[in-house]
Design a protein around this motif. Structure first.
Motif, PDB file in Angstrom:
ATOM      1  N   GLU A  42       0.813  -1.215   0.000  1.00  0.00           N
ATOM      2  CA  GLU A  42       0.000   0.000   0.000  1.00  0.00           C
ATOM      3  C   GLU A  42       0.854   1.276   0.000  1.00  0.00           C
ATOM      4  O   GLU A  42       0.558   2.227  -0.713  1.00  0.00           O
ATOM      5  CB  GLU A  42      -0.919  -0.015   1.220  1.00  0.00           C
ATOM      6  CG  GLU A  42      -2.073   0.938   1.118  1.00  0.00           C
ATOM      7  CD  GLU A  42      -3.067   0.717   2.231  1.00  0.00           C
ATOM      8  OE1 GLU A  42      -3.342   1.692   2.944  1.00  0.00           O
ATOM      9  OE2 GLU A  42      -3.564  -0.416   2.372  1.00  0.00           O
ATOM     10  N   HIS A  43       1.919   1.281   0.788  1.00  0.00           N
ATOM     11  CA  HIS A  43       2.781   2.471   0.855  1.00  0.00           C
ATOM     12  C   HIS A  43       3.451   2.726  -0.497  1.00  0.00           C
ATOM     13  O   HIS A  43       3.490   3.862  -0.975  1.00  0.00           O
ATOM     14  CB  HIS A  43       3.828   2.296   1.949  1.00  0.00           C
ATOM     15  CG  HIS A  43       4.755   3.448   2.092  1.00  0.00           C
ATOM     16  ND1 HIS A  43       4.342   4.687   2.534  1.00  0.00           N
ATOM     17  CD2 HIS A  43       6.069   3.562   1.813  1.00  0.00           C
ATOM     18  CE1 HIS A  43       5.377   5.512   2.534  1.00  0.00           C
ATOM     19  NE2 HIS A  43       6.432   4.850   2.108  1.00  0.00           N
ATOM     20  N   LEU A  44       3.979   1.682  -1.106  1.00  0.00           N
ATOM     21  CA  LEU A  44       4.606   1.826  -2.416  1.00  0.00           C
ATOM     22  C   LEU A  44       3.599   2.287  -3.456  1.00  0.00           C
ATOM     23  O   LEU A  44       3.902   3.149  -4.293  1.00  0.00           O
ATOM     24  CB  LEU A  44       5.248   0.506  -2.850  1.00  0.00           C
ATOM     25  CG  LEU A  44       5.916   0.483  -4.218  1.00  0.00           C
ATOM     26  CD1 LEU A  44       7.031   1.529  -4.303  1.00  0.00           C
ATOM     27  CD2 LEU A  44       6.466  -0.900  -4.516  1.00  0.00           C
ATOM     28  N   LEU A  45       2.401   1.745  -3.406  1.00  0.00           N
ATOM     29  CA  LEU A  45       1.353   2.139  -4.342  1.00  0.00           C
ATOM     30  C   LEU A  45       1.036   3.622  -4.215  1.00  0.00           C
ATOM     31  O   LEU A  45       0.884   4.330  -5.220  1.00  0.00           O
ATOM     32  CB  LEU A  45       0.095   1.290  -4.118  1.00  0.00           C
ATOM     33  CG  LEU A  45      -1.025   1.438  -5.142  1.00  0.00           C
ATOM     34  CD1 LEU A  45      -0.533   1.115  -6.541  1.00  0.00           C
ATOM     35  CD2 LEU A  45      -2.178   0.527  -4.765  1.00  0.00           C
ATOM     36  N   GLU A  46       0.960   4.128  -2.986  1.00  0.00           N
ATOM     37  CA  GLU A  46       0.715   5.558  -2.775  1.00  0.00           C
ATOM     38  C   GLU A  46       1.863   6.404  -3.312  1.00  0.00           C
ATOM     39  O   GLU A  46       1.638   7.447  -3.929  1.00  0.00           O
ATOM     40  CB  GLU A  46       0.485   5.846  -1.296  1.00  0.00           C
ATOM     41  CG  GLU A  46      -0.856   5.354  -0.792  1.00  0.00           C
ATOM     42  CD  GLU A  46      -1.066   5.642   0.680  1.00  0.00           C
ATOM     43  OE1 GLU A  46      -0.271   6.405   1.271  1.00  0.00           O
ATOM     44  OE2 GLU A  46      -2.029   5.110   1.231  1.00  0.00           O
ATOM     45  N   LEU A  47       3.100   5.959  -3.088  1.00  0.00           N
ATOM     46  CA  LEU A  47       4.260   6.689  -3.623  1.00  0.00           C
ATOM     47  C   LEU A  47       4.232   6.729  -5.145  1.00  0.00           C
ATOM     48  O   LEU A  47       4.484   7.773  -5.755  1.00  0.00           O
ATOM     49  CB  LEU A  47       5.563   6.039  -3.154  1.00  0.00           C
ATOM     50  CG  LEU A  47       5.945   6.233  -1.703  1.00  0.00           C
ATOM     51  CD1 LEU A  47       7.154   5.368  -1.353  1.00  0.00           C
ATOM     52  CD2 LEU A  47       6.239   7.688  -1.418  1.00  0.00           C
ATOM     53  N   LEU A  48       3.910   5.599  -5.752  1.00  0.00           N
ATOM     54  CA  LEU A  48       3.840   5.544  -7.214  1.00  0.00           C
ATOM     55  C   LEU A  48       2.722   6.428  -7.749  1.00  0.00           C
ATOM     56  O   LEU A  48       2.890   7.112  -8.754  1.00  0.00           O
ATOM     57  CB  LEU A  48       3.632   4.104  -7.688  1.00  0.00           C
ATOM     58  CG  LEU A  48       4.818   3.178  -7.539  1.00  0.00           C
ATOM     59  CD1 LEU A  48       4.413   1.740  -7.836  1.00  0.00           C
ATOM     60  CD2 LEU A  48       5.972   3.605  -8.429  1.00  0.00           C
ATOM     61  N   ALA A  49       1.591   6.415  -7.078  1.00  0.00           N
ATOM     62  CA  ALA A  49       0.462   7.247  -7.506  1.00  0.00           C
ATOM     63  C   ALA A  49       0.860   8.719  -7.446  1.00  0.00           C
ATOM     64  O   ALA A  49       0.517   9.502  -8.338  1.00  0.00           O
ATOM     65  CB  ALA A  49      -0.759   6.972  -6.648  1.00  0.00           C
ATOM     66  N   GLY A  50       1.582   9.108  -6.419  1.00  0.00           N
ATOM     67  CA  GLY A  50       2.022  10.494  -6.292  1.00  0.00           C
ATOM     68  C   GLY A  50       3.029  10.881  -7.355  1.00  0.00           C
ATOM     69  O   GLY A  50       3.024  12.009  -7.862  1.00  0.00           O
ATOM     70  N   LYS A  51       3.905   9.966  -7.731  1.00  0.00           N
ATOM     71  CA  LYS A  51       4.912  10.235  -8.767  1.00  0.00           C
ATOM     72  C   LYS A  51       4.280  10.266 -10.154  1.00  0.00           C
ATOM     73  O   LYS A  51       4.663  11.054 -10.995  1.00  0.00           O
ATOM     74  CB  LYS A  51       6.023   9.180  -8.743  1.00  0.00           C
ATOM     75  CG  LYS A  51       6.852   9.188  -7.509  1.00  0.00           C
ATOM     76  CD  LYS A  51       7.711  10.415  -7.425  1.00  0.00           C
ATOM     77  CE  LYS A  51       8.578  10.355  -6.181  1.00  0.00           C
ATOM     78  NZ  LYS A  51       9.374  11.541  -5.999  1.00  0.00           N
ATOM     79  N   ALA A  52       3.313   9.387 -10.376  1.00  0.00           N
ATOM     80  CA  ALA A  52       2.680   9.300 -11.693  1.00  0.00           C
ATOM     81  C   ALA A  52       1.783  10.501 -11.957  1.00  0.00           C
ATOM     82  O   ALA A  52       1.647  10.949 -13.084  1.00  0.00           O
ATOM     83  CB  ALA A  52       1.878   8.011 -11.812  1.00  0.00           C
ATOM     84  N   GLU A  53       1.154  11.006 -10.909  1.00  0.00           N
ATOM     85  CA  GLU A  53       0.242  12.147 -11.026  1.00  0.00           C
ATOM     86  C   GLU A  53       0.646  13.184  -9.987  1.00  0.00           C
ATOM     87  O   GLU A  53      -0.022  13.337  -8.959  1.00  0.00           O
ATOM     88  CB  GLU A  53      -1.196  11.682 -10.797  1.00  0.00           C
ATOM     89  CG  GLU A  53      -1.639  10.596 -11.757  1.00  0.00           C
ATOM     90  CD  GLU A  53      -2.953   9.959 -11.336  1.00  0.00           C
ATOM     91  OE1 GLU A  53      -3.689  10.573 -10.551  1.00  0.00           O
ATOM     92  OE2 GLU A  53      -3.206   8.842 -11.783  1.00  0.00           O
ATOM     93  N   PRO A  54       1.748  13.926 -10.227  1.00  0.00           N
ATOM     94  CA  PRO A  54       2.266  14.819  -9.194  1.00  0.00           C
ATOM     95  C   PRO A  54       1.305  15.918  -8.765  1.00  0.00           C
ATOM     96  O   PRO A  54       1.368  16.391  -7.649  1.00  0.00           O
ATOM     97  CB  PRO A  54       3.525  15.416  -9.814  1.00  0.00           C
ATOM     98  CG  PRO A  54       3.505  15.054 -11.246  1.00  0.00           C
ATOM     99  CD  PRO A  54       2.522  13.950 -11.433  1.00  0.00           C
ATOM    100  N   GLY A  55       0.374  16.321  -9.596  1.00  0.00           N
ATOM    101  CA  GLY A  55      -0.552  17.388  -9.249  1.00  0.00           C
ATOM    102  C   GLY A  55      -1.738  16.912  -8.435  1.00  0.00           C
ATOM    103  O   GLY A  55      -2.500  17.693  -7.907  1.00  0.00           O
ATOM    104  N   LYS A  56      -1.891  15.589  -8.306  1.00  0.00           N
ATOM    105  CA  LYS A  56      -3.053  15.037  -7.621  1.00  0.00           C
ATOM    106  C   LYS A  56      -2.613  14.277  -6.378  1.00  0.00           C
ATOM    107  O   LYS A  56      -1.624  13.571  -6.390  1.00  0.00           O
ATOM    108  CB  LYS A  56      -3.796  14.057  -8.540  1.00  0.00           C
ATOM    109  CG  LYS A  56      -4.354  14.701  -9.786  1.00  0.00           C
ATOM    110  CD  LYS A  56      -5.063  13.667 -10.625  1.00  0.00           C
ATOM    111  CE  LYS A  56      -5.619  14.267 -11.900  1.00  0.00           C
ATOM    112  NZ  LYS A  56      -6.280  13.254 -12.715  1.00  0.00           N
ATOM    113  N   ALA A  57      -3.365  14.415  -5.316  1.00  0.00           N
ATOM    114  CA  ALA A  57      -3.126  13.612  -4.121  1.00  0.00           C
ATOM    115  C   ALA A  57      -3.690  12.224  -4.371  1.00  0.00           C
ATOM    116  O   ALA A  57      -4.592  12.060  -5.182  1.00  0.00           O
ATOM    117  CB  ALA A  57      -3.813  14.240  -2.914  1.00  0.00           C
ATOM    118  N   SER A  58      -3.174  11.252  -3.665  1.00  0.00           N
ATOM    119  CA  SER A  58      -3.720   9.911  -3.838  1.00  0.00           C
ATOM    120  C   SER A  58      -5.167   9.911  -3.371  1.00  0.00           C
ATOM    121  O   SER A  58      -5.560  10.668  -2.499  1.00  0.00           O
ATOM    122  CB  SER A  58      -2.893   8.886  -3.061  1.00  0.00           C
ATOM    123  OG  SER A  58      -3.114   9.035  -1.688  1.00  0.00           O
ATOM    124  N   THR A  59      -5.958   9.046  -3.936  1.00  0.00           N
ATOM    125  CA  THR A  59      -7.382   8.968  -3.611  1.00  0.00           C
ATOM    126  C   THR A  59      -7.577   8.697  -2.129  1.00  0.00           C
ATOM    127  O   THR A  59      -8.411   9.315  -1.479  1.00  0.00           O
ATOM    128  CB  THR A  59      -8.047   7.847  -4.442  1.00  0.00           C
ATOM    129  OG1 THR A  59      -7.804   8.109  -5.817  1.00  0.00           O
ATOM    130  CG2 THR A  59      -9.528   7.783  -4.179  1.00  0.00           C
TER     131      THR A  59
END
Length: 111
Positions: free
Chosen positions: A79-96
């Motif tokens: 889960e932590h890695l997934l959140e980090l990846l989501a933040g890197k992939a979409e830098p302007g958006k916070a994770s859901t």
């Protein structure tokens, strides 16, 4: 085994050894050469498995290229890695999850 594979294994071993050296200087923990070697083998095996999984995910989606979504799918159990990846992939958006948590906190503060 071909030279490309040997080069990749050597690069992983070097990176793991560097990380162990950094940790050793910070914490004083001693890592034996046997441990560094074993850890580098584990890391390399995980990378091979992840590479194969990524290729399968892209092929299943009938794509020739691996996408960010494929990488996120590989990270789905961490889960932590997934959140980090989501933040890197979409830098302007916070994770859901973070956005929902922040909204829930705001709603509770209003009550």
């Amino acid at each position: 085994m071909n030279t490309d594979m040997n080069s990749a294994r050597a690069a992983v071993w070097y990176a793991v050894a560097q990380l162990c050296d950094e940790d050793e200087s910070k914490t004083g923990t001693k890592f034996s050469p046997t441990f560094v070697d074993a850890l580098s083998h584990v890391v390399f095996s995980q990378a091979e498995t992840m590479g194969a999984d990524l290729e399968c995910f892209a092929k299943h989606a009938k794509r020739a290229k691996i996408s960010v979504d494929d990488v996120k799918l590989c990270a789905r159990r961490n889960e932590h890695l997934l959140e980090l990846l989501a933040g890197k992939a979409e830098p302007g958006k916070a994770s859901t999850k973070n956005a929902q948590s922040a909204q829930h906190t705001t709603d509770n503060e209003r009550s």
